[in-house]
Design a protein around this motif. Structure first.
Motif, PDB file in Angstrom:
ATOM      1  N   ILE A 133       1.009  -1.084  -0.011  1.00 34.96           N
ATOM      2  CA  ILE A 133       0.210   0.198  -0.054  1.00 34.96           C
ATOM      3  C   ILE A 133       0.721   1.065  -0.117  1.00 34.96           C
ATOM      4  O   ILE A 133       0.549   2.283  -0.718  1.00 34.96           O
ATOM      5  CB  ILE A 133      -0.937   0.026   1.232  1.00 34.96           C
ATOM      6  CG1 ILE A 133      -2.028  -1.270   0.988  1.00 34.96           C
ATOM      7  CG2 ILE A 133      -1.700   1.472   1.414  1.00 34.96           C
ATOM      8  CD1 ILE A 133      -2.829  -1.476   2.289  1.00 34.96           C
ATOM      9  N   ALA A 134       2.155   1.159   0.697  1.00 32.86           N
ATOM     10  CA  ALA A 134       2.818   2.331   0.878  1.00 32.86           C
ATOM     11  C   ALA A 134       3.181   2.758  -0.732  1.00 32.86           C
ATOM     12  O   ALA A 134       3.591   3.753  -0.959  1.00 32.86           O
ATOM     13  CB  ALA A 134       3.788   2.418   2.048  1.00 32.86           C
ATOM     14  N   LEU A 140      -7.962   1.525  -0.037  1.00 35.42           N
ATOM     15  CA  LEU A 140      -6.780   1.910   0.844  1.00 35.42           C
ATOM     16  C   LEU A 140      -5.511   2.601   0.318  1.00 35.42           C
ATOM     17  O   LEU A 140      -5.194   3.790   0.592  1.00 35.42           O
ATOM     18  CB  LEU A 140      -5.963   0.649   1.485  1.00 35.42           C
ATOM     19  CG  LEU A 140      -6.917   0.277   2.853  1.00 35.42           C
ATOM     20  CD1 LEU A 140      -6.017  -0.867   3.352  1.00 35.42           C
ATOM     21  CD2 LEU A 140      -6.972   1.382   3.876  1.00 35.42           C
ATOM     22  N   ILE A 141      -5.288   2.034  -1.005  1.00 33.18           N
ATOM     23  CA  ILE A 141      -4.240   2.888  -1.624  1.00 33.18           C
ATOM     24  C   ILE A 141      -4.730   4.241  -2.166  1.00 33.18           C
ATOM     25  O   ILE A 141      -3.976   5.370  -2.074  1.00 33.18           O
ATOM     26  CB  ILE A 141      -3.628   2.019  -2.960  1.00 33.18           C
ATOM     27  CG1 ILE A 141      -3.175   0.524  -2.597  1.00 33.18           C
ATOM     28  CG2 ILE A 141      -3.163   2.815  -3.858  1.00 33.18           C
ATOM     29  CD1 ILE A 141      -2.831  -0.256  -3.664  1.00 33.18           C
ATOM     30  N   LEU A 142      -5.884   4.363  -2.785  1.00 27.82           N
ATOM     31  CA  LEU A 142      -6.376   5.600  -3.023  1.00 27.82           C
ATOM     32  C   LEU A 142      -6.640   6.618  -2.076  1.00 27.82           C
ATOM     33  O   LEU A 142      -6.296   7.778  -2.211  1.00 27.82           O
ATOM     34  CB  LEU A 142      -7.781   5.206  -3.721  1.00 27.82           C
ATOM     35  CG  LEU A 142      -7.793   4.593  -5.136  1.00 27.82           C
ATOM     36  CD1 LEU A 142      -9.297   4.526  -5.452  1.00 27.82           C
ATOM     37  CD2 LEU A 142      -7.245   5.312  -6.151  1.00 27.82           C
ATOM     38  N   ALA A 148      12.202  12.969  -2.934  1.00 29.27           N
ATOM     39  CA  ALA A 148      11.958  13.420  -1.560  1.00 29.27           C
ATOM     40  C   ALA A 148      10.562  13.384  -1.341  1.00 29.27           C
ATOM     41  O   ALA A 148      10.000  12.876  -0.146  1.00 29.27           O
ATOM     42  CB  ALA A 148      12.638  14.560  -1.246  1.00 29.27           C
ATOM     43  N   GLY A 149       9.591  14.004  -2.083  1.00 26.95           N
ATOM     44  CA  GLY A 149       8.159  13.831  -1.900  1.00 26.95           C
ATOM     45  C   GLY A 149       7.763  12.418  -1.960  1.00 26.95           C
ATOM     46  O   GLY A 149       6.901  12.218  -1.146  1.00 26.95           O
ATOM     47  N   ALA A 150       8.140  11.752  -2.731  1.00 24.77           N
ATOM     48  CA  ALA A 150       7.610  10.415  -2.969  1.00 24.77           C
ATOM     49  C   ALA A 150       8.022   9.654  -1.481  1.00 24.77           C
ATOM     50  O   ALA A 150       7.284   8.796  -1.275  1.00 24.77           O
ATOM     51  CB  ALA A 150       8.281   9.577  -4.061  1.00 24.77           C
ATOM     52  N   ILE A 151       9.346   9.894  -0.954  1.00 26.60           N
ATOM     53  CA  ILE A 151       9.580   9.131   0.289  1.00 26.60           C
ATOM     54  C   ILE A 151       8.774   9.682   1.324  1.00 26.60           C
ATOM     55  O   ILE A 151       8.355   8.990   2.235  1.00 26.60           O
ATOM     56  CB  ILE A 151      11.257   9.500   0.313  1.00 26.60           C
ATOM     57  CG1 ILE A 151      11.978   8.881  -0.550  1.00 26.60           C
ATOM     58  CG2 ILE A 151      11.435   9.063   1.967  1.00 26.60           C
ATOM     59  CD1 ILE A 151      13.492   9.086  -0.510  1.00 26.60           C
ATOM     60  N   PHE A 152       8.447  11.030   1.362  1.00 25.37           N
ATOM     61  CA  PHE A 152       7.427  11.559   2.185  1.00 25.37           C
ATOM     62  C   PHE A 152       6.121  10.986   2.079  1.00 25.37           C
ATOM     63  O   PHE A 152       5.549  10.497   3.210  1.00 25.37           O
ATOM     64  CB  PHE A 152       7.204  12.994   2.332  1.00 25.37           C
ATOM     65  CG  PHE A 152       8.363  13.871   2.897  1.00 25.37           C
ATOM     66  CD1 PHE A 152       8.912  13.509   3.995  1.00 25.37           C
ATOM     67  CD2 PHE A 152       8.929  14.619   2.036  1.00 25.37           C
ATOM     68  CE1 PHE A 152      10.119  14.333   4.516  1.00 25.37           C
ATOM     69  CE2 PHE A 152      10.208  15.516   2.558  1.00 25.37           C
ATOM     70  CZ  PHE A 152      10.900  15.142   3.696  1.00 25.37           C
ATOM     71  N   ALA A 153       5.687  10.615   1.048  1.00 25.56           N
ATOM     72  CA  ALA A 153       4.319  10.082   0.674  1.00 25.56           C
ATOM     73  C   ALA A 153       4.329   8.605   1.159  1.00 25.56           C
ATOM     74  O   ALA A 153       3.408   8.066   2.010  1.00 25.56           O
ATOM     75  CB  ALA A 153       3.874  10.121  -0.759  1.00 25.56           C
ATOM     76  N   VAL A 163       6.383   7.371   3.655  1.00 28.89           N
ATOM     77  CA  VAL A 163       6.467   7.120   5.022  1.00 28.89           C
ATOM     78  C   VAL A 163       5.056   7.736   5.621  1.00 28.89           C
ATOM     79  O   VAL A 163       4.504   6.769   6.482  1.00 28.89           O
ATOM     80  CB  VAL A 163       7.333   8.281   5.831  1.00 28.89           C
ATOM     81  CG1 VAL A 163       7.230   8.368   7.282  1.00 28.89           C
ATOM     82  CG2 VAL A 163       8.662   7.844   5.252  1.00 28.89           C
ATOM     83  N   SER A 164       4.329   8.643   5.053  1.00 25.22           N
ATOM     84  CA  SER A 164       2.862   8.917   5.666  1.00 25.22           C
ATOM     85  C   SER A 164       1.943   7.893   5.479  1.00 25.22           C
ATOM     86  O   SER A 164       1.081   7.570   6.292  1.00 25.22           O
ATOM     87  CB  SER A 164       2.341  10.381   4.967  1.00 25.22           C
ATOM     88  OG  SER A 164       2.043  10.016   3.665  1.00 25.22           O
ATOM     89  N   SER A 165       2.123   6.957   4.246  1.00 28.31           N
ATOM     90  CA  SER A 165       1.236   5.877   4.240  1.00 28.31           C
ATOM     91  C   SER A 165       1.676   4.727   5.044  1.00 28.31           C
ATOM     92  O   SER A 165       0.577   3.889   5.654  1.00 28.31           O
ATOM     93  CB  SER A 165       1.483   5.525   2.368  1.00 28.31           C
ATOM     94  OG  SER A 165       0.712   4.081   2.446  1.00 28.31           O
ATOM     95  N   PHE A 166       2.847   4.607   5.172  1.00 32.68           N
ATOM     96  CA  PHE A 166       3.525   3.348   6.060  1.00 32.68           C
ATOM     97  C   PHE A 166       3.110   3.404   7.320  1.00 32.68           C
ATOM     98  O   PHE A 166       2.595   2.463   8.256  1.00 32.68           O
ATOM     99  CB  PHE A 166       4.951   3.414   5.766  1.00 32.68           C
ATOM    100  CG  PHE A 166       5.409   2.108   6.433  1.00 32.68           C
ATOM    101  CD1 PHE A 166       5.417   0.770   5.748  1.00 32.68           C
ATOM    102  CD2 PHE A 166       6.123   1.929   7.557  1.00 32.68           C
ATOM    103  CE1 PHE A 166       5.871  -0.327   6.373  1.00 32.68           C
ATOM    104  CE2 PHE A 166       6.632   0.970   8.207  1.00 32.68           C
ATOM    105  CZ  PHE A 166       6.484  -0.281   7.439  1.00 32.68           C
TER     106      PHE A 166
END
Length: 282
Positions: free
Chosen positions: A76-77, A141-143, A197-202, A204-207
């Motif tokens: 999902i993350a 959940l992904i959406l 960097a934005g992808a990594i933040f996204a 982490v927020s999902s995980f």
């Protein structure tokens, strides 16, 4: 008078350092305490440790529920981070490089999930997805997690695009490059560090997300944070601590990668600004 101001400045600077260290200790202390407990050979949380063992990690990876939760969290993350990146870049380019009307209102609307209480977002997603039959599904959940990740990508990518030299696009177009080729060869290389960097933040927020997942997840879509909450409530054993350590390590590893990308980007940009100066000096 100058001595008084000097001593006052030193005092406040040192007080700021002390306060920063105390805040850092407050944030780091739980991790420092939890980490050794995951390697305890005992069945209870106690210091000093009765022994060092990988018993609880072995039990965790032998347990189908924990493995499924970790697998769901990663799928999902990663999926929501990829989708958030595509949507976030598209929105950032539209907001920063076009003259669309109501630009500020659209920007505020896209960032709304960051400022709204997660419970409200979760209830809204549940009511909307229940009509579409997406509750209790991995796609739902992904959406939902994508809606939370897009603002992070937009913020970082928009900041990078504001410093982008628009004449490069005009130059590419004058040489016959198409819109796709211009994005691929000109725009994306310039904002790539910010995008990653934005992808990594996204990610982490999902995980780490738990509130929306509780509302939308079915029995087979339980993620690691939800399983962790259930473990704390039902079976408070060192297995829970081991799962928490794994979750912390994954999140810290992702943030470390983001910091490495940021530093590399700064180094490359400093190198790029130094070269013209060296050439001018020659």
């Amino acid at each position: 008078m100058k001595d008084v101001l000097l001593y006052s400045s030193i005092f406040w600077r040192r007080l700021g350092w002390v306060f920063s260290i105390l805040v850092l200790f407050f944030l780091i202390a739980p991790i420092v305490i939890v980490l050794p407990l995951s390697f305890s050979s005992g069945s209870f949380f106690s210091y000093p440790l009765p022994g060092i063992s990988m018993r609880w990690y072995s039990e965790l990876f032998d347990n189908y529920k924990w493995v499924l939760a970790l697998k769901n969290s990663m799928i999902i993350a990663v999926s929501s981070a990829a989708l958030s990146t595509v949507l976030g870049i598209s929105a950032s380019i539209a907001l920063c490089m076009t003259d669309i009307p109501f630009k500020k209102a659209i920007y505020a609307l896209l960032l709304a999930p960051l400022v709204m209480p997660l419970v409200i977002v979760a209830v809204a997603c549940f009511l909307f997805y229940s009509q579409l039959g997406l509750t209790g599904s991995r796609l739902g959940l992904i959406l939902a997690h994508t809606a939370l990740g897009v603002p992070y990508v937009i913020i970082v990518a928009s900041a990078a695009l504001k410093n982008f030299d628009m004449t490069l696009i005009k130059a590419a177009r004058s040489l016959g490059a198409s819109s796709i080729m211009t994005f691929k060869r000109v725009i994306f290389p310039a904002i790539a560090p910010a995008v990653f960097a934005g992808a990594i933040f996204a990610f982490v927020s999902s995980f780490d997300e738990i509130v929306i997942t509780i509302f939308l997840a079915g029995p087979e879509q339980v993620t690691l944070p939800v399983r962790l909450l259930e473990g704390i409530r039902d079976e408070m054993t060192p297995v829970v601590v081991s799962a928490a350590v794994i979750m912390i390590m994954i999140s810290m590893g992702a943030m470390l990668v983001a910091e490495m990308i940021r530093r590399r980007s700064e180094r490359l940009s400093n190198t790029g600004t130094e070269r013209p100066a060296l050439l001018a000096g020659k």
